[in-house]
Design a protein around this motif. Structure first.
Motif, PDB file in Angstrom:
ATOM      1  N   PHE A 130     -10.134   0.529   3.006  1.00  0.00           N
ATOM      2  CA  PHE A 130      -9.360   1.126   1.913  1.00  0.00           C
ATOM      3  C   PHE A 130      -7.860   1.225   2.185  1.00  0.00           C
TER       4      PHE A 130
ATOM      5  N   LYS B  13      -6.793  -4.265   0.354  1.00  0.00           N
ATOM      6  CA  LYS B  13      -6.292  -3.708  -0.906  1.00  0.00           C
ATOM      7  C   LYS B  13      -5.806  -4.771  -1.871  1.00  0.00           C
TER       8      LYS B  13
ATOM      9  N   GLU C 292     -10.931  -3.142  -4.988  1.00  0.00           N
ATOM     10  CA  GLU C 292     -10.660  -2.344  -6.181  1.00  0.00           C
ATOM     11  C   GLU C 292     -11.925  -2.051  -6.997  1.00  0.00           C
TER      12      GLU C 292
END
Length: 204
Positions: free
Chosen positions: A114, A120, A125
């Motif tokens: 994360f 990312k 997501e």
């Protein structure tokens, strides 16, 4: 029911006999008391398992849309059982504390999945804020489990083989795998809204 294994019996046989003693304790007058209908394998298993608590991640990991190999990795992730650097250091291994995905000094599971700039980049997501119909939530969870699997796979590839796939290609692989699973389903089970949504996500 009174049989006891000898001390030189195998470990497997002693374990079987131990379960036998637990089951024997549930019988009253020849009937498994917890069922009131006699013994059935399913009923006995539920009794042995006991009353459990449904964890929050259950539906995300164990749903029909998730690829089986992704399920296993998601299950390990949910239990915090992946061997991230901080866990390996506890075993006394002499390893670098850097992240094998972004190269920064971070070694915990939260960073890898994360906080890492590599993860990312639209890979992770899907793991939060699932919305939509039941099917859409299930598919989004499946993509999330796929993201966990592939991020972990890329982390291992980077560590062992010094090879790292670009995030866009990883995302394409995840969509391709989940799309294959979706297309194997009978379209008669899909609503028009779900079909339209799946097409916008390149899954149908």
């Amino acid at each position: 029911m009174e049989y006891q294994p000898s001390n030189n019996s195998s470990w497997v046989w002693r374990r079987i006999c131990r379960v036998k003693q637990i089951i024997a304790a549930g019988y009253v007058d020849g009937v498994l008391d917890v069922q009131h209908t006699g013994y059935t394998p399913a009923g006995c298993y539920e009794w042995l398992k006991g009353a459990g608590v449904t964890v929050q991640w259950f539906r995300a990991v164990w749903n029909d849309w998730v690829v089986p190999k992704h399920q296993f990795m998601g299950w390990l992730f949910a239990h915090g059982a992946l061997r991230i650097n901080d866990k390996l250091l506890l075993y006394g291994l002499d390893i670098d504390d850097k992240c094998y995905l972004c190269g920064k000094a971070a070694k915990c599971m939260d960073h890898v999945f994360f906080g890492c700039s590599y993860s990312k980049q639209h890979i992770m997501e899907w793991c939060v804020d699932r919305q939509g119909s039941k099917l859409q939530k299930g598919v989004q969870a499946a993509v999330g489990m796929g993201a966990i699997y592939h991020v972990w796979h890329q982390r291992n590839c980077s560590e062992n083989d010094c090879v790292l796939m670009v995030p866009k290609r990883v995302a394409e692989l995840i969509i391709a795998e989940i799309g294959l699973r979706v297309r194997r389903r009978d379209e008669k089970d899909l609503t028009i809204g779900d079909k339209d949504w799946l097409k916008t996500m390149n899954l149908l």
